[in-house]
Design a protein around this motif. Structure first.
Motif, mmCIF file in Angstrom:
data_model
loop_
_atom_site.group_PDB
_atom_site.id
_atom_site.type_symbol
_atom_site.label_atom_id
_atom_site.label_comp_id
_atom_site.label_asym_id
_atom_site.label_seq_id
_atom_site.Cartn_x
_atom_site.Cartn_y
_atom_site.Cartn_z
ATOM 1 N N ALA A 109 -14.695 -82.515 36.075
ATOM 2 C CA ALA A 109 -15.740 -81.562 35.688
ATOM 3 C C ALA A 109 -16.651 -82.147 34.617
ATOM 4 O O ALA A 109 -16.282 -83.076 33.882
ATOM 5 N N CYS A 110 -17.841 -81.583 34.535
ATOM 6 C CA CYS A 110 -18.831 -81.977 33.520
ATOM 7 C C CYS A 110 -18.285 -81.625 32.138
ATOM 8 O O CYS A 110 -17.685 -80.576 31.928
ATOM 9 N N ARG A 111 -18.531 -82.509 31.177
ATOM 10 C CA ARG A 111 -18.046 -82.296 29.815
ATOM 11 C C ARG A 111 -19.007 -81.470 28.964
ATOM 12 O O ARG A 111 -18.671 -81.110 27.830
ATOM 13 N N SER A 112 -20.191 -81.153 29.493
ATOM 14 C CA SER A 112 -21.146 -80.333 28.740
ATOM 15 C C SER A 112 -20.566 -78.941 28.545
ATOM 16 O O SER A 112 -20.006 -78.357 29.484
ATOM 17 N N GLU A 113 -20.713 -78.414 27.338
ATOM 18 C CA GLU A 113 -20.116 -77.119 27.016
ATOM 19 C C GLU A 113 -20.685 -76.022 27.911
ATOM 20 O O GLU A 113 -21.899 -75.880 28.055
ATOM 21 N N GLY A 114 -19.793 -75.254 28.535
ATOM 22 C CA GLY A 114 -20.203 -74.131 29.369
ATOM 23 C C GLY A 114 -20.612 -74.500 30.781
ATOM 24 O O GLY A 114 -20.990 -73.624 31.557
ATOM 25 N N CYS A 115 -20.527 -75.797 31.178
ATOM 26 C CA CYS A 115 -20.968 -76.184 32.528
ATOM 27 C C CYS A 115 -19.816 -76.089 33.529
ATOM 28 O O CYS A 115 -19.820 -75.241 34.419
ATOM 29 N N ASN A 116 -18.835 -76.990 33.435
ATOM 30 C CA ASN A 116 -17.640 -77.006 34.296
ATOM 31 C C ASN A 116 -17.930 -77.352 35.755
ATOM 32 O O ASN A 116 -17.058 -77.197 36.617
ATOM 33 N N LYS A 117 -19.155 -77.792 36.061
ATOM 34 C CA LYS A 117 -19.467 -78.191 37.436
ATOM 35 C C LYS A 117 -18.820 -79.544 37.755
ATOM 36 O O LYS A 117 -18.587 -80.373 36.872
ATOM 37 N N HIS B 234 -21.681 -88.999 32.080
ATOM 38 C CA HIS B 234 -20.611 -89.073 31.090
ATOM 39 C C HIS B 234 -19.789 -90.326 31.360
ATOM 40 O O HIS B 234 -19.691 -90.790 32.502
ATOM 41 N N ASP B 235 -19.164 -90.833 30.287
ATOM 42 C CA ASP B 235 -18.321 -92.018 30.484
ATOM 43 C C ASP B 235 -16.999 -91.656 31.131
ATOM 44 O O ASP B 235 -16.309 -92.514 31.698
ATOM 45 N N ARG B 236 -16.627 -90.379 31.061
ATOM 46 C CA ARG B 236 -15.422 -89.908 31.733
ATOM 47 C C ARG B 236 -15.558 -88.410 31.956
ATOM 48 O O ARG B 236 -16.275 -87.723 31.228
ATOM 49 N N PRO B 237 -14.857 -87.884 32.953
ATOM 50 C CA PRO B 237 -14.938 -86.441 33.199
ATOM 51 C C PRO B 237 -13.866 -85.689 32.413
ATOM 52 O O PRO B 237 -12.979 -86.293 31.804
ATOM 53 N N GLU B 238 -13.963 -84.382 32.432
ATOM 54 C CA GLU B 238 -12.877 -83.526 31.953
ATOM 55 C C GLU B 238 -12.233 -82.915 33.190
ATOM 56 O O GLU B 238 -12.904 -82.226 33.960
ATOM 57 N N TYR B 239 -10.951 -83.186 33.397
ATOM 58 C CA TYR B 239 -10.289 -82.655 34.575
ATOM 59 C C TYR B 239 -9.886 -81.202 34.333
ATOM 60 O O TYR B 239 -9.384 -80.837 33.265
ATOM 61 N N ARG B 240 -10.132 -80.361 35.349
ATOM 62 C CA ARG B 240 -9.838 -78.931 35.262
ATOM 63 C C ARG B 240 -9.011 -78.521 36.482
ATOM 64 O O ARG B 240 -9.204 -79.014 37.586
ATOM 65 N N TYR B 241 -8.084 -77.563 36.271
ATOM 66 C CA TYR B 241 -7.169 -77.158 37.328
ATOM 67 C C TYR B 241 -7.862 -76.355 38.436
ATOM 68 O O TYR B 241 -8.750 -75.536 38.187
#
Length: 630
Positions: free
Chosen positions: A482-490, A509-516
């Motif tokens: 997911a996108c690391r921008s606050e409130g995005c999560n796309k 981003h240099d890395r994503p944020e993984y989301r369940y």
């Protein structure tokens, strides 16, 4: 005995000689001859009651202030009953005498005898039976609301004089002098579009920020305030030039004299949470003066609903709530789907002595500047009820918040929390949630077989709760980048050069944020069901973030890691999934029809998972047994 208790002659004295009435009859005892419910002008506004009071010699038409409605709701005020009138305002309208009753106490020990004596009205000496109902009823709607049809010239000039004003807490005439001219102090309860020359003395309990608008036909600005006196509350709005004129003058917590000209109009209920049929609009010549006496007007008035009672409150209703602050979450930001504007929010968890907790969301400056600490008592005025997670609350822009308010209810709540509440377990409304008000089903926890037999979610999205045990959690495709921008999560795309791109935010981003995006199977004694859930609930179930699990997965599948590192990562990865199995919980989920390919099926999405409260469950089962007569 009842006749001897009545203060004979008090009504005539109140209107003809207020000074004598205050001295001779400080708390008159009267008989209630009639009680009538009046139609409310606004949706959600409290009932209004007109009553007739008698002192054996005379009777008078009265309006019961909303703060005194409880004597009717509790069944204490009855026709024929004897009452103490502890606080009131006397008015003369269109040649008719009217009392606004602010505080009333029923003397239940004297019963409710038949009418005592043959009282006559102060106007014309007509007996109660001879007075025409239409004429008697006309005074109240003209005073408290616009009469039906075209107003007559008489109704337009209705406010001729104010004869007397009396409150049990004040020992002076309810008038003031400004510029050598005496002005009458009206209670807010008495304001209507047909009252022209008036002054109110009120405390400003809430002041909004300045809001602007831009339309094809022009632009403008406005702000609003809430005003409170001992009788009621009312909203006042200022536009354009009046914003510049009054914004710096009016300050929260201060008491002001506000005098006409000032427009009184029907309240726009979609923009106000106050229980008043009317609202004010300030004009160029509206007079505002700060009162020297700042103590005689009450502070914020609350009408609290305890947290347990929220489960019976309708969605989108407005309530006041008091609770102990249990948890304070960090500020987060969301983007409005309609305006694409970002909004700051903070979520708080409140508990009270009913054994329930509720989540309250505050917005904007209230969220970013919030200074409350856990275990402090907080009072919220003007929160909207949502059915998210069973029941949750959101503080309206016109709402207010008070930390550790100096009120008896707050002191009692703090005493309970310090003695026993600090160590208590609290239930959430998701444990008691129903399929949803729209479905017409009752508040109960369903069995999985019932969810399927009743076709929950087949016609429209519906919410339901089940108590079930997790038997399997899918390990493949358990998360997404997911996108690391606050409130995005796309979802972001791997560009192949070590960067990840978000099309929505147009950033890399240099890395994503993984989301369940977990899928798991749970069962009870009637069947099994597949539920899906997203990041927040996934963290609760697995006890770790999706970033951590993805890191362990990559290490155990990596050819570069040592055997020891791969083995450790595999143990951690497998343990996280295994820890969720065999856990019995209460699952609140949403059922919604979905189309996959050419097939339609109902999908079940987890909204909240909560551990079982065995004490509450035991009580619930005991109550079911009692109802069955076992």
């Amino acid at each position: 005995m009842a006749e001897q208790a009545i203060t004979q002659g008090a009504i005539e004295a109140i209107f003809s000689d207020p000074e004598r009435a205050r001295a001779q009859y400080p708390v008159p005892v009267l008989q209630c001859l009639q009680i009538k419910t009046l139609d409310s002008k606004g949706g959600g506004a409290p009932e209004r009651y007109r009553i007739v009071l008698s002192d054996v010699r005379n009777y008078v038409q009265c309006m019961l202030a909303t703060q005194a409605n409880h004597v009717v709701h509790e069944g204490k005020l009855k026709r024929g009953g004897i009452v103490r009138m502890k606080s009131y305002q006397a008015q003369a309208l269109k040649g008719k005498n009217v009392l606004i009753v602010l505080e009333l106490e029923a003397i239940e020990s004297l019963g409710a005898p038949d009418k005592i004596g043959n009282p006559v009205g102060l106007e014309g000496g007509a007996k109660l039976e001879e007075a025409q109902p239409a004429a008697a009823a006309a005074a109240a709607p003209a005073f408290y609301g616009a009469p039906k049809g075209e107003p007559t010239q008489e109704s337009k000039s209705q406010v001729q004089r104010q004869l007397a004003s009396r409150s049990n807490n004040n020992n002076h005439n309810n008038t003031r002098t400004s510029g050598g001219v005496n002005s009458t102090i009206y209670p807010i309860e008495a304001l209507s579009p047909y009252a022209h020359k008036w002054t109110i003395k009120a405390r400003l309990t809430h002041k909004s920020d300045i809001k602007t608008w831009h339309k094809n036909n022009g632009e403008g600005k406005l702000f609003s305030v809430n005003l409170l006196d001992e009788s009621s509350e009312i909203k006042a709005t200022m536009f354009n030039d009046q914003v510049d004129q009054f914004y710096d003058v009016l300050q929260e917590g201060q008491v002001y004299y506000i005098s006409a000209p000032c427009r009184v109009q029907l309240a726009k209920k979609q923009f106000s949470n106050l229980p008043n049929d009317y609202e004010l609009t300030f004009e160029r010549d509206t007079v505002v003066e700060k009162a020297e006496d700042q103590s005689s007007v009450p502070q914020v008035r609350f009408n609290f609903c305890n947290i347990q009672e929220l489960q019976s409150v309708e969605k989108d209703a407005t309530v006041d709530v008091l609770g102990v602050l249990k948890t304070v979450h960090e500020v987060s930001s969301i983007t409005s789907k309609s305006t694409q504007k970002p909004y700051d929010k903070r979520e708080l968890e409140l508990v009270d002595q009913t054994g329930y907790s509720v989540r309250v969301t505050v917005w904007g400056k209230t969220a970013t500047e919030f200074q409350g600490k856990p275990e402090e008592v907080i009072a919220f005025k003007g929160t909207r009820v949502s059915d998210f997670n069973g029941r949750s609350l959101s503080l309206l822009s016109s709402g207010t918040m008070a930390i550790d308010p100096d009120i008896p209810e707050a002191h009692a709540l703090k005493g309970w929390y310090d003695s026993t509440g600090r160590h208590s377990d609290f239930a959430t409304h998701s444990n008691m949630s129903s399929v949803g008000a729209a479905s017409g089903r009752t508040n109960e926890i369903l069995m999985i077989q019932q969810v399927k037999e009743k076709d929950v979610g087949f016609d429209k999205p519906e919410y339901f709760s089940v108590q079930a045990t997790i038997v399997h959690v899918k390990q493949d495709n358990f998360c997404y980048p997911a996108c690391r921008s606050e409130g995005c999560n796309k979802k972001v795309t791997d560009m192949g050069d070590g960067t990840w791109r978000c099309e929505k935010c147009d950033v890399t981003h240099d890395r994503p944020e993984y989301r369940y995006i977990l899928n798991f199977n749970c069962s009870d004694h009637t069947g099994q069901i597949w539920l899906s859930c997203f990041d927040e609930q996934g963290r609760k179930l697995l006890g770790a973030s999706a970033d951590e699990l993805m890191e362990w997965k990559q290490i155990k599948e990596s050819g570069d890691a040592s055997d020891e590192a791969r083995k450790e990562a595999e143990v951690r990865f497998t343990t996280a999934f295994d820890s969720a199995n065999c856990r019995k919980m209460t699952f609140r989920a949403r059922a919604k029809m979905d189309t996959y390919g050419e097939q339609q099926r109902v999908r079940y999405q987890l909204m909240e998972a909560t551990p079982l409260d065995y004490k509450m469950e035991g009580n619930r089962l005991a109550e079911m047994i009692r109802q069955l007569g076992v």
